[in-house]
Design an enzyme around this catalytic site. Sequence first.
Site, PDB file in Angstrom:
ATOM      1  N   LYS A  72       0.835  -1.202   0.000  1.00 53.71           N
ATOM      2  CA  LYS A  72       0.000   0.000   0.000  1.00 53.71           C
ATOM      3  C   LYS A  72       0.876   1.260   0.000  1.00 53.71           C
ATOM      4  O   LYS A  72       2.059   1.192   0.362  1.00 53.71           O
ATOM      5  CB  LYS A  72      -0.920  -0.005   1.213  1.00 53.71           C
ATOM      6  N   TYR A 100      18.417  30.700   8.968  1.00 55.03           N
ATOM      7  CA  TYR A 100      17.261  31.452   9.474  1.00 55.03           C
ATOM      8  C   TYR A 100      17.185  31.378  10.998  1.00 55.03           C
ATOM      9  O   TYR A 100      17.380  30.315  11.584  1.00 55.03           O
ATOM     10  CB  TYR A 100      15.963  30.877   8.914  1.00 55.03           C
TER      11      TYR A 100
HETATM   12  C1  LIG Z   1      -0.431  -1.661   6.788  1.00 52.45           C
HETATM   13  C2  LIG Z   1      -1.162  -2.887   7.133  1.00 52.45           C
HETATM   14  C3  LIG Z   1      -0.485  -4.108   7.319  1.00 52.45           C
HETATM   15  C4  LIG Z   1       1.011  -4.193   7.386  1.00 52.45           C
HETATM   16  O1  LIG Z   1       1.454  -3.738   8.655  1.00 52.45           O
HETATM   17  P1  LIG Z   1       3.001  -3.655   9.044  1.00 52.45           P
HETATM   18  O2  LIG Z   1       3.016  -3.164  10.431  1.00 52.45           O
HETATM   19  O3  LIG Z   1       3.615  -2.683   8.095  1.00 52.45           O
HETATM   20  O4  LIG Z   1       3.572  -5.012   8.882  1.00 52.45           O
HETATM   21  C5  LIG Z   1      -1.250  -5.245   7.485  1.00 52.45           C
HETATM   22  N1  LIG Z   1      -2.598  -5.184   7.509  1.00 52.45           N
HETATM   23  C6  LIG Z   1      -3.285  -4.032   7.375  1.00 52.45           C
HETATM   24  C7  LIG Z   1      -4.762  -4.029   7.437  1.00 52.45           C
HETATM   25  C8  LIG Z   1      -2.591  -2.849   7.190  1.00 52.45           C
HETATM   26  O5  LIG Z   1      -3.257  -1.693   7.056  1.00 52.45           O
END
Ligand SMILES: *Cc1c(COP(=O)(O)O)cnc(C)c1O
Length: 380
Positions: free
Chosen positions: A36, A269
């Site tokens: 994702k 800055y």
């Molecule tokens: C992002 C996600 C994962 C992966 O989680 P990690 O902590 O990166 O291993 C698994 N399941 C769902 C539903 C997620 O949103």
Amino acid sequence: MTIDYNYIQVVVDTAALAGNFRLMQAAGGNCMAVVKSDAYGHGLYEAAAAFARAGADTMAVGTVGEALKLRAMPYDGRIVVLLGVASPEECQAAHAQGIVPFVGRFEQLRMMAAAASPHAPAAVALKFDTGMARLGFTEAQVPEVVETLRGLEGRVRPVLAASHLAVADEAGEDAEAFTLAQGAAFGRIVAALREAGFPVRGTLANSAGTLAYPGLRFDMQRPGIALYGANPLHGTDKAALGAGLRPTMRVGAPVLQVHALAKGTPIHYGRTFVAKRDMTVAIIGAGYADCVSRGLSSAGQRIRAWCEVRGLRAPLVGRVCMQMSALDVTDVPGVSAGDLAYILGGEGDTPIAAEELAAWWGTITYEAFCLLGMNPRTYV
Ligand SMILES: *Cc1c(COP(=O)(O)O)cnc(C)c1O
């Protein structure tokens, strides 16, 4: 050589991505690869290709839009969509392309049914909330889910049941008890669905769950962060379980100019940092517009972050600017314009670990990857 719009350079190591997938699969059994959000900033296509080469047969994306991109790659394997479906159009697209959305409310079941037919049922993953309080049906709703599915007369076919762990990466008895309770609830849910005649496969564990809770593995694991080389158990007494994961992203920026900063002279800055001795500073071509957080600026004289340049560590001094930052390279001999300073990773003996950078930044490795990965990337 290409001339990009910015100077920061993100290099993704596809062999390390593949190696991390194999390691998770060996440690935790059957795994899908969570890709994702542009594969946590590593690039959807390239990461998915690396994981597929390493044996992944299922990719998990966040949205139907991401799934459609992956299909068009083309990627012919199974794709699941973690955030589910939000509209009839998304349901039709998902069904037409054999994409399996997570569904966690009744309207989504009905929308998927409307996009399908008894001859071509729509595959879905039933999402249950067992303690995350984010998306999903509750355990108490299982009978209603079963009734609804029956009422849809075979147009929706649940192939997976899923839930998500909230504290699998945390140490301590409390977190462990909570995680085990989530596992127990999920076990009851999967059993009830199977009992009702829906032969779903179960998926519960994220990276930390896969590594730290062998008892909660069910049929498929969903590692994300571990595939990108960060240890989800870093800083806990179980950190050794993540040993062997390899960094997959390094981020460098070229030195633009090196100059002397005489004792007593302020820099950048706000004039927040003042040289307490005669110093040499290197101005590098990366700043907050390149997702190098301004929060990494020194707090006055107090250093918050370091880069690796010429194989040594150099502190960030003064405020991070829009496209530039300053390093104290007084103790790093020979730094000159054109050298690459590493914000993440490095090629010397003291590469910047993702966990370190995240801590300096006041965030988690996930966010550091997602943001830094928005810059132009190259692959090795
Ligand atoms: C992002 C996600 C994962 C992966 O989680 P990690 O902590 O990166 O291993 C698994 N399941 C769902 C539903 C997620 O949103």
